[in-house]
Design an enzyme around this catalytic site. Sequence first.
Site, mmCIF file in Angstrom:
data_model
loop_
_atom_site.group_PDB
_atom_site.id
_atom_site.type_symbol
_atom_site.label_atom_id
_atom_site.label_comp_id
_atom_site.label_asym_id
_atom_site.label_seq_id
_atom_site.Cartn_x
_atom_site.Cartn_y
_atom_site.Cartn_z
ATOM 1 N N HIS A 103 27.371 58.712 35.372
ATOM 2 C CA HIS A 103 28.738 60.406 35.020
ATOM 3 C C HIS A 103 29.221 60.378 34.241
ATOM 4 O O HIS A 103 29.860 60.884 33.651
ATOM 5 C CB HIS A 103 29.430 60.523 36.244
ATOM 6 C CG HIS A 103 29.540 60.544 36.945
ATOM 7 N ND1 HIS A 103 30.282 59.561 37.760
ATOM 8 C CD2 HIS A 103 31.968 60.325 36.505
ATOM 9 C CE1 HIS A 103 31.302 58.643 37.733
ATOM 10 N NE2 HIS A 103 32.142 59.338 37.255
ATOM 11 N N ASP B 239 24.129 55.898 40.660
ATOM 12 C CA ASP B 239 25.104 56.295 39.435
ATOM 13 C C ASP B 239 25.378 55.130 38.427
ATOM 14 O O ASP B 239 26.237 54.541 38.747
ATOM 15 C CB ASP B 239 26.188 57.272 40.476
ATOM 16 C CG ASP B 239 27.913 58.011 38.751
ATOM 17 O OD1 ASP B 239 27.445 57.791 38.118
ATOM 18 O OD2 ASP B 239 28.621 57.901 40.141
ATOM 19 N N GLY C 276 40.327 58.332 37.270
ATOM 20 C CA GLY C 276 40.696 57.167 36.013
ATOM 21 C C GLY C 276 40.101 56.266 36.578
ATOM 22 O O GLY C 276 40.021 55.717 35.402
ATOM 23 N N SER D 152 36.904 56.063 38.055
ATOM 24 C CA SER D 152 34.743 55.841 37.983
ATOM 25 C C SER D 152 34.958 54.580 36.752
ATOM 26 O O SER D 152 35.526 54.301 35.253
ATOM 27 C CB SER D 152 35.000 57.175 37.103
ATOM 28 O OG SER D 152 34.337 58.105 37.815
ATOM 29 N N SER E 276 31.804 54.986 41.738
ATOM 30 C CA SER E 276 30.952 56.182 41.609
ATOM 31 C C SER E 276 31.759 57.480 42.121
ATOM 32 O O SER E 276 32.595 58.039 40.513
ATOM 33 C CB SER E 276 29.617 56.792 41.561
ATOM 34 O OG SER E 276 29.097 57.698 41.990
#
Length: 377
Positions: free
Chosen positions: A221, A250, A329, A331, A346
């Site tokens: 993402h 993801d 932050g 991710s 994720s």
Amino acid sequence: MELTGFLAVLAAFLPIVYGAPTTAASSLHPEILAAMKRDLGLDAEQAHVRVARELKATEVIDELRTLAGNSFGGAWLVDGELNVAVTKESLTSEVAAAGAKALVVSVPLSKLEEAKNAIDNLDIEQTLGKRSDEAASGIAAYYVDVAANKLVLEALADSIAQAAELANKVGLTESEYEVRTVENLPTTFATIRGGDAYLINLGGRCSVGFSVTTGFVSAGHCGTVGATASTTAGATIGTFAGSVFPGNGDYSFIRGSTGNTYTGRINNYNGGTLPVSGSTAAATGASICRSGSTTGVFCGTVRSLGATVSYAQGRVTGLTQTSVCAEPGDSGGSFYSGAQAQGVTSGGSGNCNSGGTTYFQPVNEILSAYGLTLVRG
């Protein structure tokens, strides 16, 4: 190989799984030890023993699942100790002889996994009769809880009936599933609130997951194919060569620019680094840590494997649910168990003040999808 014959082979593993730590596991980085002491209450010796047990238990679980076949009910760790469930009483003595705690359950793991996969193949909104302009279905996530021997569906309070409808739709009885109420739907952590490892198209930010020989991996993402990855100073470091989100994962692969150096280390966001020595997947109940730019290093345990999560952008299958907290932050950042790479952050819910649930994309699936080689340090 018969299950009884396997026990003789397994005997060689038991001193490691249930005794002293191996050499590899006894070299945990001080930063990892500190985080495990803070979040799991383990001193250095306990942490070393636990990681060694968990690493070897993964092999034992794989063997027992193969040999028990359709009678396998699942396996999980509790404070480093292995539990194995079977549907036949006759198998409990063999499981116990292997050094694990044997439990008899009524539902084979395969049935629960098949039901979960069947929901994956449903259009949830259409199945529940929702309009396309309505909000998300209210189903936050669903996964197999091996310790409970049920398929668990997490849903908002006003979607409990719909969650039960889904379970019934795929042929489960009330005793084979459980609906748990959650306060919020999970979200991804793409909105950055602190310093980060890289920028996407000089705009949004995400964290580097793990280095591979030709670049690095992160969350899907974070960016789409063709997007540019750069340092916070604006220097280009690569381009998104592959990205999956939502759907069956993801994850993303950022092919590095010429001249970059990618090392097998994890930034601990405290002036140091942590080593990566492999990517052996941890079992349910295993200890696990996460490193991210917003919150630093936090640890917890693996709650379930193969979870499906409903984000606003769509469902994502194959994620691992953990009790580790995370915030915007974090991710794409590194999930690891000991020095073994586990996956990239994720999304989830909650925060590191009140606690929360976080999901990660297993790293081995990313490596396999793009034919990548993990860099070890």
